[in-house]
Structures are given as structure tokens and as C-alpha cells.
Write a protein that holds these residues in place. Structure first.
Motif, PDB file in Angstrom:
ATOM      1  N   MET A   1     -79.438 -17.529  18.672  1.00 22.84           N
ATOM      2  CA  MET A   1     -78.830 -17.871  19.964  1.00 22.84           C
ATOM      3  C   MET A   1     -77.436 -18.448  19.724  1.00 22.84           C
ATOM      4  O   MET A   1     -77.298 -19.470  19.058  1.00 22.84           O
ATOM      5  CB  MET A   1     -79.703 -18.877  20.707  1.00 22.84           C
ATOM      6  CG  MET A   1     -81.069 -18.326  21.122  1.00 22.84           C
ATOM      7  SD  MET A   1     -82.022 -19.500  22.106  1.00 22.84           S
ATOM      8  CE  MET A   1     -82.387 -20.713  20.847  1.00 22.84           C
ATOM      9  N   ASN A  16     -78.840 -15.149  24.252  1.00 19.37           N
ATOM     10  CA  ASN A  16     -80.071 -15.317  23.487  1.00 19.37           C
ATOM     11  C   ASN A  16     -80.308 -14.140  22.538  1.00 19.37           C
ATOM     12  O   ASN A  16     -79.505 -13.202  22.463  1.00 19.37           O
ATOM     13  CB  ASN A  16     -81.267 -15.577  24.409  1.00 19.37           C
ATOM     14  CG  ASN A  16     -81.635 -14.371  25.266  1.00 19.37           C
ATOM     15  OD1 ASN A  16     -81.285 -13.228  24.965  1.00 19.37           O
ATOM     16  ND2 ASN A  16     -82.349 -14.631  26.354  1.00 19.37           N
ATOM     17  N   ASP A  17     -81.423 -14.165  21.837  1.00 14.93           N
ATOM     18  CA  ASP A  17     -81.717 -13.153  20.834  1.00 14.93           C
ATOM     19  C   ASP A  17     -81.927 -11.766  21.429  1.00 14.93           C
ATOM     20  O   ASP A  17     -81.889 -10.763  20.710  1.00 14.93           O
ATOM     21  CB  ASP A  17     -82.962 -13.561  20.026  1.00 14.93           C
ATOM     22  CG  ASP A  17     -82.717 -14.827  19.219  1.00 14.93           C
ATOM     23  OD1 ASP A  17     -81.534 -15.113  18.917  1.00 14.93           O
ATOM     24  OD2 ASP A  17     -83.695 -15.539  18.908  1.00 14.93           O
ATOM     25  N   GLU A  22     -78.064 -17.056  29.142  1.00 13.93           N
ATOM     26  CA  GLU A  22     -78.892 -18.146  29.644  1.00 13.93           C
ATOM     27  C   GLU A  22     -78.059 -19.413  29.764  1.00 13.93           C
ATOM     28  O   GLU A  22     -77.156 -19.645  28.948  1.00 13.93           O
ATOM     29  CB  GLU A  22     -80.056 -18.462  28.692  1.00 13.93           C
ATOM     30  CG  GLU A  22     -81.110 -17.406  28.568  1.00 13.93           C
ATOM     31  CD  GLU A  22     -82.267 -17.864  27.696  1.00 13.93           C
ATOM     32  OE1 GLU A  22     -82.295 -19.066  27.336  1.00 13.93           O
ATOM     33  OE2 GLU A  22     -83.123 -17.039  27.365  1.00 13.93           O
ATOM     34  N   PRO A  41     -82.876 -24.427  18.631  1.00 19.11           N
ATOM     35  CA  PRO A  41     -83.820 -24.331  19.764  1.00 19.11           C
ATOM     36  C   PRO A  41     -84.540 -25.639  20.068  1.00 19.11           C
ATOM     37  O   PRO A  41     -84.976 -25.854  21.208  1.00 19.11           O
ATOM     38  CB  PRO A  41     -84.820 -23.259  19.296  1.00 19.11           C
ATOM     39  CG  PRO A  41     -84.085 -22.472  18.260  1.00 19.11           C
ATOM     40  CD  PRO A  41     -83.182 -23.460  17.567  1.00 19.11           C
ATOM     41  N   ARG A  47     -84.153 -23.943  30.281  1.00 26.13           N
ATOM     42  CA  ARG A  47     -83.333 -22.747  30.120  1.00 26.13           C
ATOM     43  C   ARG A  47     -83.485 -21.858  31.347  1.00 26.13           C
ATOM     44  O   ARG A  47     -84.560 -21.753  31.930  1.00 26.13           O
ATOM     45  CB  ARG A  47     -83.709 -21.993  28.842  1.00 26.13           C
ATOM     46  CG  ARG A  47     -85.157 -21.624  28.720  1.00 26.13           C
ATOM     47  CD  ARG A  47     -85.556 -21.332  27.276  1.00 26.13           C
ATOM     48  NE  ARG A  47     -84.756 -20.290  26.675  1.00 26.13           N
ATOM     49  CZ  ARG A  47     -84.734 -20.060  25.359  1.00 26.13           C
ATOM     50  NH1 ARG A  47     -85.457 -20.806  24.542  1.00 26.13           N
ATOM     51  NH2 ARG A  47     -83.993 -19.080  24.861  1.00 26.13           N
TER      52      ARG A  47
END
Length: 278
Positions: A1, A16-17, A22, A41, A47
Motif C-alpha cells: 500500500m 491499495n494492493d 482508499e 497496515p 479505511r
């Protein structure tokens, strides 16, 4: 992220991944961070996914109008709402509710008050959501020190009702409210009496009507036209059936809706339960 933008020490925009934007919140998520930095994280407490039109450019426009504190306040209200209403809330409400809070605070600071033209209808139809919205208004007062009128609860109610379904929009929510109130008016006129709007039977009936209207708007309607069972129901619950037919006729004339025999039968049975217990 990875970070796309830092708003303050506790709020950042990330990719994000899954390559989805987000907004993340948490103590220190933006502290000493720059674009491209990786986020731990463990620091993330809340989120909100930004999809479709809710892009970073929209967020920039939003932040030009309101303070980041309004987004944090909206986040707190959403979190409380999910607990109180026991309902998953679509992430998209963060931006719309933040924008609304900024608008409310500006109006309140100037001593201006607004009422929703559907305020009375909203209280009747969305009793649980409206009760929560009053708590949200109180939270806004405590957090900001600004005396916000209870009338704002009607607007907040609609934001939460709209956020129950990510495919809906505020115009659809307003239309649904208007249709439900018209149905309630038909019922009151047909039976010639008022109803205890706080009772379990009334709120249960309203829940049925909300789903009934939603199915019609989504065109998820039954095509079963078997008349054998509805004919029996019409004889056994004649007055309730007549009311259901009035509702069917109104919806056909005003919105060009086709109400199947299945829907007419269930509507009649719900009307019978309501009229018998009130």
C-alpha cells in the motif's frame, strides 16, 4: 500500500494492493510520510474505498470546500451508524456525508436553518435511521461546539438509507420515500384511521413496503400471473384486497408499474396483518 497524498498526520490517501484508491485513518498514518511511501497496515484504524467517480480529483475538490476534521467527524458518525443500525454502510457515504457536514456547519454558524420537505415522511418511514440521525446530530454538536438543529437529522437519515445499497443514488432514495408516503396515505384513507407509527406492526409493514418499492425500481418483479390463489385471498380479505388494488392502480397510473398477482397477494396479506393489529 503506497501513499498518494497525505492530508494530515492521521488521514492519507493510498493506492491499495488491488490498485484501488482508499482513504485511511489512524494515529500517525501520515506522520513524516510522502507520496510513494509504504504504509504499515498496523497503523490503519479505518479505511474507505474510493471507486468510480470518487477519485482523488473529486477528493481535492471536496477538501477545497471543507476541513479534514469534517471527514474525521463523518467517519466517526459512520462507524457509530454501522453499530447502531446493525447494517453495513457503503464506503461512498464518506465523501457525501463529509460534504454535507461542512455545509451544515457553515449554515449553523450563520444561524440559517433548513427543513427537508420530506421531514415528516422520513420520520414515519425510516424510524430507526432517524433515531440514529438524532444521535449523530448530538455528536456533531459535541464535537464542534456549534448548536445544530434537530431538523438536520432528516438529511442525515437519507444519507444512511442511500448508503445501504451502493447501486442506489440520492434521487432514487428521495423517489422511494415519496412513493412510500403516497402508499401510506392511500392506506390511511382506505381504512379511515391513523396508525401508531412507532408500533412493531407498522414498522414491519413499512419494511415490507420499502423492499416492495425497491424491487420495482430494480425491475426485480415476479411474472407469476396465476390467479387461483389471489382469487381466494380477495374473497377472504376483501377490504385488504381492495386497498391493495388501489395501491396497484396508483402505481400503474403514476409510475407505469406492473404489479404481479404474487406481489398483490403478499401486499394484501401484509395489509391484513396491519389492519387487524392496529
Amino acid at each position: 500500500m503506497k501513499i498518494l497524498k497525505v492530508f494530515n498526520n492521521n488521514v492519507s490517501l493510498i493506492l491499495n494492493d488491488d490498485s484501488v484508491e482508499e482513504i485511511i485513518m489512524g494515529k500517525g498514518v501520515g506522520f513524516n510520510k510522502c507520496e510513494g511511501d509504504v504504509i504499515d497496515p498496523v497503523l490503519i484504524e479505518k479505511r474507505f474505498v474510493l471507486e468510480g467517480n470518487n477519485s482523488v480529483s473529486n477528493l481535492d475538490n471536496l477538501l477545497a470546500r471543507i476541513d479534514i476534521e469534517d471527514i474525521e467527524l463523518a467517519s466517526d458518525i459512520i462507524q457509530l451508524g454501522e453499530t447502531e443500525l446493525e447494517q453495513a454502510i457503503d464506503d461512498s457515504i464518506l465523501l457525501t456525508l463529509s460534504d454535507h457536514i461542512g455545509f451544515v456547519l457553515n449554515r449553523a454558524a450563520e444561524g440559517l436553518q433548513m427543513r427537508s420537505p420530506l421531514e415528516w415522511d422520513i420520520k414515519q418511514i425510516y424510524t430507526k435511521e432517524y433515531a440514529f440521525a438524532l444521535k449523530a446530530v448530538q455528536m456533531m454538536r459535541e464535537k464542534t461546539g456549534i448548536e445544530i438543529p434537530d431538523q438536520e437529522a432528516a438529511f442525515i437519515t437519507l444519507h444512511f438509507v442511500n448508503a445501504y445499497n451502493s447501486t442506489s443514488n440520492m434521487n432514487e432514495t428521495m423517489l422511494t420515500t415519496k412513493i412510500i408516503q403516497s402508499i401510506i396515505d392511500i392506506i390511511k384513507y382506505h381504512y379511515g384511521k391513523e396508525y401508531d407509527e412507532t408500533s412493531y406492526d407498522f414498522t414491519r409493514f413499512i419494511t415490507h413496503i420499502r423492499y416492495f418499492v425497491k424491487r420495482q425500481l430494480d425491475k426485480e418483479v415476479s411474472s407469476n400471473e396465476d390467479s387461483s390463489l389471489i382469487n381466494l385471498i380477495a374473497v377472504k380479505y376483501e377490504q385488504d384486497y381492495q386497498c391493495a388494488v388501489k395501491i396497484k392502480t396508483f402505481l400503474a397510473q403514476q409510475y407505469d408499474w406492473t404489479i404481479s398477482n404474487d406481489e398483490l397477494m403478499y401486499l394484501t396479506l401484509h395489509l391484513n396483518r396491519l389492519s387487524s393489529n392496529q
